[in-house]
Write a protein that holds these residues in place. Structure first.
Motif, mmCIF file in Angstrom:
data_model
loop_
_atom_site.group_PDB
_atom_site.id
_atom_site.type_symbol
_atom_site.label_atom_id
_atom_site.label_comp_id
_atom_site.label_asym_id
_atom_site.label_seq_id
_atom_site.Cartn_x
_atom_site.Cartn_y
_atom_site.Cartn_z
ATOM 1 N N ASP A 88 -8.025 10.825 -1.168
ATOM 2 C CA ASP A 88 -7.451 11.233 -2.461
ATOM 3 C C ASP A 88 -7.669 10.168 -3.541
ATOM 4 O O ASP A 88 -7.039 10.182 -4.580
ATOM 5 C CB ASP A 88 -5.970 11.656 -2.344
ATOM 6 N N TRP A 89 -8.582 9.259 -3.284
ATOM 7 C CA TRP A 89 -9.069 8.313 -4.290
ATOM 8 C C TRP A 89 -10.554 8.038 -4.082
ATOM 9 O O TRP A 89 -11.131 7.186 -4.756
ATOM 10 C CB TRP A 89 -8.320 6.974 -4.231
ATOM 11 N N ASN A 141 -2.393 4.324 10.362
ATOM 12 C CA ASN A 141 -1.737 4.664 9.115
ATOM 13 C C ASN A 141 -1.234 6.097 9.171
ATOM 14 O O ASN A 141 -2.044 7.042 9.244
ATOM 15 C CB ASN A 141 -2.710 4.542 7.936
ATOM 16 N N GLU A 142 0.075 6.244 9.214
ATOM 17 C CA GLU A 142 0.741 7.535 9.024
ATOM 18 C C GLU A 142 0.440 8.598 10.076
ATOM 19 O O GLU A 142 0.744 9.766 9.865
ATOM 20 C CB GLU A 142 0.449 8.087 7.615
ATOM 21 N N HIS A 188 4.505 11.357 -5.135
ATOM 22 C CA HIS A 188 4.182 12.669 -4.563
ATOM 23 C C HIS A 188 5.291 13.700 -4.749
ATOM 24 O O HIS A 188 5.034 14.895 -4.755
ATOM 25 C CB HIS A 188 3.810 12.544 -3.086
ATOM 26 N N GLU A 208 4.052 0.715 1.576
ATOM 27 C CA GLU A 208 3.286 1.600 0.684
ATOM 28 C C GLU A 208 4.214 2.270 -0.294
ATOM 29 O O GLU A 208 5.227 2.853 0.103
ATOM 30 C CB GLU A 208 2.595 2.726 1.472
HETATM 31 C C1 BMA Z 1 -0.759 6.974 1.372
HETATM 32 C C2 BMA Z 1 -1.988 6.368 2.019
HETATM 33 C C3 BMA Z 1 -3.248 7.066 1.698
HETATM 34 C C4 BMA Z 1 -3.236 7.765 0.384
HETATM 35 C C5 BMA Z 1 -2.048 7.401 -0.446
HETATM 36 C C6 BMA Z 1 -1.967 8.143 -1.738
HETATM 37 O O1 BMA Z 1 0.205 7.420 2.171
HETATM 38 O O2 BMA Z 1 -1.791 6.113 3.352
HETATM 39 O O3 BMA Z 1 -3.609 7.931 2.711
HETATM 40 O O4 BMA Z 1 -4.399 7.535 -0.276
HETATM 41 O O5 BMA Z 1 -0.937 7.681 0.283
HETATM 42 O O6 BMA Z 1 -1.717 9.506 -1.561
#
Ligand code: BMA
Length: 839
Positions: A175-176, A433-434, A508, A526
């Motif tokens: 998404d980037w 990651n996630e 988000h 994050e």
């Molecule tokens: C996060 C990251 C990425 C993503 C970002 C922005 O949770 O781990 O996967 O680019 O969000 O949506």
């Protein structure tokens, strides 16, 4: 040992070219520099258009859908017993042929290979071929054979089933990031001849004894027969040499041999994270063999590093402790340096890590959707004192738990941990990651959570975690980012008492910036807010007639489908009065494009500052903030604080301020103005603080001053002013917290109302070049009639500013320096400020 490099010009053939508009057909051949990749090479030769420009990314998707071969001829003369081919970052699904014979097959970019190819080689002329099959085709084929779906997160423009091939996950689009499915070999290709064994690599990991340092050396050796040899280790430190020689009995095959150098504690100085001391690195060399010798070297920093995760303060901490001192981790998230591997360089790594350290960061998180970094990256982090929170390379997905996949991952993790564990900068490893959270994202997983959780545990805990701990027990293995700790499946996007959080409710979920103050994270690894690139950056990819937020090109360089809407909608919450007769999009369409770019950067800086200011005030309850994200892989609208070109956004200038080791923190929560002073250093600090209240004419009409001695690693509440009870006129007041500490003066401004309600005046900024230096640098003075906020100076020529995103008060002009890349007579600087962008 004889080393022969196979780097240089190889031949690239499109063995099966997918339909394209570059006029390239199956069978076409080109030169290719190795190390290198197909995108980089075709771009360099002008065979394809630049995928970073306009919407041209779409015209290069065919490259990842095609099959390629990369080959060369070379001379070889056998002089010693065996010959090995050393390979790293072979990207990705490929078969290796030497003189027409198949030698090996690859399908994991993260594997490291030392192949004994002696029996495939001829005296004199030889031919080597890497035949690459499109990873995308392989992934799709694998998907069609699955007995149940293995879903992953998808992006506007991506390559399907990226989770079924072990290459950097973001190559498939993010998404980037663009979808650039690289193909190539990204590290040097070497042939090594040696008599009886190959000394592949070694890692030097220090540990602390009583009054001594133990330097644990692990040698990875491949031997063609059982034999004994000599191992000699030498450490150079502070003008002294410490040596150890041992006899090693080598077994046939691949083995790890351990030895240890013990030195008195005071023979080395400690390595510290940035902001806490120096980063001395000492050279250690290990020689194996007697007549046929191989020597490998490394640089090592001596420090202890642990991540504490004890039950404290009603939850579970996440605290990095270096040399016995708790460190507040300050930094950002790291994604790969570039979407095209060939564009990465040691200079670029050095510059960006230096820029992270410049912003008072001491930690980066290597995010799991990229790759295990190049040596240049780790070396730079060692040099600049940037600690690493190191994900293993799995992100936003479920993954297979079949034996073939687990085996591949097992080799990947052991190859990579052995390669990187000698770097002092690495603080902890993290499984992914996630991925833990992702179990609840997809319809398929939601329908059978337990099955997918079982697979997750098989891969993440039983394979990745097990191997990480086996290969490097000196660091913590953190199961997933975010998570509350081993075996805990809490939702760490919203639960804040344990472990690390990813807090995305503001971006988000569209919440206000105040929402950052509604959580008390122990460590926030994050949280991010997007902005647009600067006008100069935009012009690198956008033609003049597309300089509009809603143009095809600008939309193409925004990979978060709701991104533009979230940014512009927020303008009306913060900066601009709404026109109720128009929709937000209609209003946004009327805004001037350059002003929107600027405003988005100020908005981003405010969002992240709001979060970090509050969370740092919770020290030592909260012990880390890593915002999303430091860098960009191409020019794009994103959450980064440094643009692709290396130019700082407003956020990066702001980061240097909000990440100061000792600083005032100012925020409004529940209509109360809070003034804190935070001290991250391990010693007491004497500070003088002045909280000054101004009206928007620039008159300082009231002040309070404080003298304090701040405890080590602490946050101290200096004042709490109830704005409800005060007679301050919020719309006509802003305040500045000044702090004098050591030799520094810091100034930390805050408006008491939203900028759109503040009675700002047109500042009438005046910029003067007050001095020019022989190296081309110039000192700039910026004066204003009225208070000016977030003043950004831009230069049409490339160069470096000493500061930016400035507060300029009538009696407090800003003085900064600009150093152009190449000396110029005159620079026509332009200025942006909050008033002018919003009126
Ligand atoms: C996060 C990251 C990425 C993503 C970002 C922005 O949770 O781990 O996967 O680019 O969000 O949506």
């Amino acid at each position: 040992m004889i080393v022969q490099s196979l780097d240089g010009v190889w031949k690239l053939t499109a063995t099966n070219a997918y339909e394209n508009n570059a006029g390239i057909s199956s069978g076409d051949t080109f030169d290719i520099a190795i190390p290198g990749d197909v995108h980089f090479e075709l771009l360099k030769q002008g065979r394809i258009e630049d995928p970073y420009y306009g919407t041209q990314e779409l015209d290069t998707l065919w490259i990842g859908k095609s099959d390629w071969s990369i080959e060369r001829d070379f001379e070889y003369h056998r002089q010693l017993g065996r010959t090995y081919l050393c390979l790293e970052k072979v990207d990705t699904t490929a078969t290796l042929f030497i003189n027409g014979m198949m030698v090996a097959a690859f399908d994991n970019e993260h594997h490291i290979h030392y192949l004994d190819i002696t029996d495939f080689l001829d005296e004199g002329q030889n031919n080597i071929v890497f035949a690459f099959t499109s990873s995308e085709k392989i992934a799709v084929a694998r998907n069609s054979r699955l007995s149940y779906p293995i879903p992953c997160s998808r992006y506007p423009n991506d390559s399907a089933n990226r989770n079924l091939v072990r290459k950097a996950q973001c190559n498939a689009g993010w998404d980037w990031g663009p979808c650039i499915m690289t193909v190539g070999i990204h590290e040097s290709v070497r042939l090594i001849q040696s008599q009886d064994f190959l000394f592949e690599s070694f890692a030097a990991v220090p540990s602390k004894g009583k009054g001594t340092w133990k330097l644990n050396l692990e040698l990875q050796v491949q031997s063609s027969k059982a034999c004994s040899t000599k191992c000699n280790a030498v450490l150079q430190a502070k003008g002294k040499r410490f040596c150890k020689t041992v006899k090693l009995d080598l077994k046939k095959g691949n083995h790890i041999y351990k030895t240890m150098l013990e030195i008195p504690e005071d023979s080395v100085d400690l390595w510290w994270p940035n902001g806490y001391g120096e980063q001395p690195l000492y050279t250690v060399k290990v020689t194996l063999g007697e007549e046929d010798k191989s020597t490998l070297g490394a640089k090592v920093g001596f420090r202890t590093i642990v991540v504490k995760n004890k039950p404290t303060m009603g939850g579970k901490e996440m605290t990095v402790c270096v040399n016995g001192k708790d460190i507040f981790a300050k930094g950002a998230n790291w994604i790969p340096l570039d979407a095209i591997a060939g564009k990465m360089s040691a200079e670029r790594y050095d510059r960006i890590i230096r820029d992270a350290a410049w912003a008072n960061m001491n930690m980066l998180r290597i995010w799991g959707g990229g790759w295990y970094e190049k040596e240049d990256f780790y070396n730079a982090c060692d040099r600049y004192g940037i600690m690493l929170f190191h994900d293993m390379m799995f992100a936003c997905s479920t993954y297979p738990a079949d034996q073939w996949f687990l085996d591949s991952v097992e080799k990947e993790i052991s190859d990579q941990i052995r390669r990187i564990k000698g770097h002092s900068c690495i603080a902890l490893y993290c499984g992914n990651n996630e991925d833990l959270g992702a179990l609840t994202w997809y319809d398929e997983t939601k329908a059978d959570l337990e099955k997918y959780y079982k697979d997750y545990v098989k891969l993440n805990d039983d394979t990745v975690g097990r191997i990480v701990v086996k290969e490097d027990p000196s660091r913590m293995f953190w199961p997933s980012s975010p998570c509350a700790g081993p075996g805990d499946r809490s939702d760490n996007w919203h639960t804040d008492g344990k472990g690390d959080m990813h807090f995305w409710s503001v971006w988000h979920e569209g919440k206000d910036f105040d929402e950052y103050q509604n959580i008390r994270p122990r460590f926030c690894s994050e949280f991010g807010y997007q902005s647009f690139p600067s006008l100069q950056e935009v012009k690198t990819f956008c033609p003049e007639d597309q300089l509009d937020l809603f143009s095809d090109v600008m939309l193409h360089h925004q990979k978060n489908p709701s991104g533009n809407q979230i940014i512009t909608e927020h303008f009306y919450r913060l900066f601009l009065k709404e026109d109720p007769s128009l929709s937000i999009e209609e209003q946004a369409r009327k805004l001037e494009f350059p002003k929107m770019l600027y405003l988005s950067q100020v908005q981003q800086a405010m969002a992240i500052r709001t979060a970090i200011t509050y969370w740092r005030s919770l020290t030592p309850y909260c012990m880390g903030t890593l915002y999303w994200q430091l860098n960009d892989v191409w020019p794009v609208s994103s959450w980064s604080s440094i643009e692709y070109s290396g130019r700082f956004k407003a956020l990066h200038w702001e980061a240097r301020r909000f990440y100061e080791n000792v600083t005032p923190l100012l925020y409004i929560k529940d209509n109360k103005l809070n003034l804190y002073a935070v001290n991250d250093t391990p010693t007491k600090k004497k500070v003088d603080v002045l909280l000054m209240f101004y009206d928007y004419e620039g008159n300082g009409f009231d002040f309070v001053s404080y003298k304090n001695t701040l405890k080590a690693t602490s946050s101290t509440l200096l004042d709490e002013i109830d704005l409800e009870d005060s007679d301050l006129d919020a719309e006509d007041t802003f305040c500045v917290a000044y702090m004098w500490v050591d030799d520094k003066e810091l100034a930390y401004p805050l408006m008491l109302s939203k900028p759109k309600d503040a009675f700002m005046n047109p500042p009438e900024l005046k910029l003067t070049v007050v001095r020019k230096y022989s190296n081309g640098s110039m000192d700039i003075k910026i004066e204003s009639e009225y208070p000016a906020f977030n003043v950004m100076v831009e230069s049409p020529v490339e160069g470096v500013f000493s500061d930016n995103n400035l507060l300029v008060l009538p009696d407090r002009p800003a003085k900064i320096r600009f150093t152009p890349k190449e000396a110029v007579e005159d620079v026509k600087f332009s200025l942006n400020d909050l008033y002018s962008a919003t009126h």
